[in-house]
Design a protein around this motif. Sequence first.
Motif, PDB file in Angstrom:
ATOM      1  N   PRO A 133       0.841  -1.216   0.000  1.00  0.00           N
ATOM      2  CA  PRO A 133       0.000   0.000   0.000  1.00  0.00           C
ATOM      3  C   PRO A 133       0.869   1.258   0.000  1.00  0.00           C
ATOM      4  O   PRO A 133       1.446   1.620   1.019  1.00  0.00           O
ATOM      5  CB  PRO A 133      -0.798  -0.133   1.302  1.00  0.00           C
ATOM      6  CG  PRO A 133      -0.623  -1.539   1.758  1.00  0.00           C
ATOM      7  CD  PRO A 133       0.701  -1.973   1.249  1.00  0.00           C
ATOM      8  N   ALA A 155       0.985   2.586   5.887  1.00  0.00           N
ATOM      9  CA  ALA A 155       1.148   1.159   6.167  1.00  0.00           C
ATOM     10  C   ALA A 155       2.508   0.959   6.831  1.00  0.00           C
ATOM     11  O   ALA A 155       3.516   1.440   6.332  1.00  0.00           O
ATOM     12  CB  ALA A 155       1.049   0.349   4.884  1.00  0.00           C
ATOM     13  N   THR A 171      -3.100  -3.192  10.522  1.00  0.00           N
ATOM     14  CA  THR A 171      -3.878  -3.976   9.568  1.00  0.00           C
ATOM     15  C   THR A 171      -4.430  -3.154   8.409  1.00  0.00           C
ATOM     16  O   THR A 171      -4.835  -3.704   7.398  1.00  0.00           O
ATOM     17  CB  THR A 171      -5.042  -4.671  10.290  1.00  0.00           C
ATOM     18  OG1 THR A 171      -5.837  -3.683  10.973  1.00  0.00           O
ATOM     19  CG2 THR A 171      -4.510  -5.677  11.311  1.00  0.00           C
ATOM     20  N   GLN A 172      -4.477  -1.824   8.553  1.00  0.00           N
ATOM     21  CA  GLN A 172      -4.977  -1.015   7.449  1.00  0.00           C
ATOM     22  C   GLN A 172      -4.207   0.290   7.381  1.00  0.00           C
ATOM     23  O   GLN A 172      -3.730   0.799   8.397  1.00  0.00           O
ATOM     24  CB  GLN A 172      -6.470  -0.718   7.616  1.00  0.00           C
ATOM     25  CG  GLN A 172      -6.812   0.115   8.842  1.00  0.00           C
ATOM     26  CD  GLN A 172      -8.308   0.321   9.004  1.00  0.00           C
ATOM     27  OE1 GLN A 172      -9.099  -0.546   8.654  1.00  0.00           O
ATOM     28  NE2 GLN A 172      -8.694   1.473   9.534  1.00  0.00           N
ATOM     29  N   ALA A 173      -4.062   0.810   6.174  1.00  0.00           N
ATOM     30  CA  ALA A 173      -3.335   2.066   5.982  1.00  0.00           C
ATOM     31  C   ALA A 173      -4.216   3.233   6.421  1.00  0.00           C
ATOM     32  O   ALA A 173      -5.439   3.115   6.534  1.00  0.00           O
ATOM     33  CB  ALA A 173      -2.929   2.205   4.522  1.00  0.00           C
ATOM     34  N   TRP A 201      -0.954   6.305  16.025  1.00  0.00           N
ATOM     35  CA  TRP A 201      -0.750   4.863  16.159  1.00  0.00           C
ATOM     36  C   TRP A 201       0.425   4.634  17.104  1.00  0.00           C
ATOM     37  O   TRP A 201       1.404   5.388  17.067  1.00  0.00           O
ATOM     38  CB  TRP A 201      -0.440   4.225  14.807  1.00  0.00           C
ATOM     39  CG  TRP A 201      -0.223   2.731  14.870  1.00  0.00           C
ATOM     40  CD1 TRP A 201      -1.165   1.763  14.762  1.00  0.00           C
ATOM     41  CD2 TRP A 201       1.028   2.055  15.061  1.00  0.00           C
ATOM     42  NE1 TRP A 201      -0.593   0.510  14.884  1.00  0.00           N
ATOM     43  CE2 TRP A 201       0.754   0.665  15.068  1.00  0.00           C
ATOM     44  CE3 TRP A 201       2.345   2.482  15.241  1.00  0.00           C
ATOM     45  CZ2 TRP A 201       1.757  -0.294  15.236  1.00  0.00           C
ATOM     46  CZ3 TRP A 201       3.343   1.533  15.416  1.00  0.00           C
ATOM     47  CH2 TRP A 201       3.053   0.159  15.407  1.00  0.00           C
ATOM     48  N   THR A 207      -5.091  -0.742  14.543  1.00  0.00           N
ATOM     49  CA  THR A 207      -5.472   0.233  13.524  1.00  0.00           C
ATOM     50  C   THR A 207      -5.055   1.626  13.974  1.00  0.00           C
ATOM     51  O   THR A 207      -4.727   1.856  15.145  1.00  0.00           O
ATOM     52  CB  THR A 207      -6.995   0.239  13.275  1.00  0.00           C
ATOM     53  OG1 THR A 207      -7.663   0.595  14.491  1.00  0.00           O
ATOM     54  CG2 THR A 207      -7.473  -1.120  12.797  1.00  0.00           C
ATOM     55  N   TRP A 208      -5.082   2.566  13.036  1.00  0.00           N
ATOM     56  CA  TRP A 208      -4.871   3.970  13.350  1.00  0.00           C
ATOM     57  C   TRP A 208      -6.099   4.509  14.086  1.00  0.00           C
ATOM     58  O   TRP A 208      -7.228   4.103  13.806  1.00  0.00           O
ATOM     59  CB  TRP A 208      -4.667   4.775  12.074  1.00  0.00           C
ATOM     60  CG  TRP A 208      -3.348   4.553  11.398  1.00  0.00           C
ATOM     61  CD1 TRP A 208      -3.028   3.553  10.519  1.00  0.00           C
ATOM     62  CD2 TRP A 208      -2.175   5.359  11.528  1.00  0.00           C
ATOM     63  NE1 TRP A 208      -1.734   3.676  10.100  1.00  0.00           N
ATOM     64  CE2 TRP A 208      -1.178   4.781  10.693  1.00  0.00           C
ATOM     65  CE3 TRP A 208      -1.856   6.508  12.260  1.00  0.00           C
ATOM     66  CZ2 TRP A 208       0.103   5.324  10.580  1.00  0.00           C
ATOM     67  CZ3 TRP A 208      -0.589   7.045  12.148  1.00  0.00           C
ATOM     68  CH2 TRP A 208       0.381   6.453  11.328  1.00  0.00           C
TER      69      TRP A 208
END
Length: 333
Positions: A133, A155, A171-173, A201, A207-208
């Motif tokens: 990503p 990411a 787990t996610q950008a 983070w 996650t953010w």
Amino acid sequence: MKKSIKRFLSSFSICVLLVCLTLFGNIPSALASTGSWHKVDLPVAITPLDLWFDKYDPNHGWLVGTDATLLESTDGGNTWEERKLDLGDSIYRFSSISFSGNEGWITGQPALLLHTTDSGKSWSRIGLSSKLPGDPFAIVAQGRNSAEMVTDLGAIYSTQDAGQNWRALVTQAVGNARNLNRSADGRYVAISANGNFYSTWQPGDMTWIQHNRNSSRRVQNMGYTPDNRLWMLNRGGQVQFSEVGEFDTWEKKQTPKEGGGFGLLDLAYQDENNVWISGGSSRLIHSEDGGKTWKRDDSTANAGANLYKIYFFSSDRGFVIGQNGTLLAYSPD
């Protein structure tokens, strides 16, 4: 006769003092205006983007920038020499460099990751997945074969085998980011591309965490303070500090008149009391009381560039990078 000589000398001294006051305003301010930063010449006309110095050998440093530029210094940043890399016909933008001992890493755009194990004498290219990503944005060397990398979409990945395999730490950008900064203990803060909100983070989070800005002015840049707070620079020359340990509760907003209405671009701590902010039009302002009051440092007034980023590798070793090949070095005297 003696009285006449004394009167003459007294009158002469007053005349000298008046001339000095006319030329310099007053003696203390004339002495104080010598400043604490000076410009360092670079061998290439590029925009520097990141800087690194060895904490065990403070004379050894590296600088990266646009046009795939890699510069090395062995005299504490007084002079720099270019190191050419063969990367084919593509033109890369080197955005980050970090070393741990003899092992170093460079990130760049379009997607590029370089690795060295011989103190930068040779560099190898690390293959990256097409599913990554975003492009590599920043990297931190963390020991033998180990590094932590973040992409321009937020990411975050870690490797323990010299970049052959990567483990996702989030787990996610976070999405397109205007600025993204990391604290010394591994926490990140990212500002959305349009400056409407920011995200944080810390190690262990999946996650953010998104936060709304607390001002009508868009967020320009953010980072962490040494005492576990956030600092925030908003459009229009505004600066804020959060409460200790609270990332949604903020102290009173400041708009330092020393900023001159120009955009404020970066903030860095020299020590717990001395704080510096860089900005547009060669603007550099300084606080000696932890950010409560500010004054302008006039030694950068003729730099002729926007000042993008401030580094302090120790309380007496600082640098500022800016546009058009600008590099400023801090002189404690």
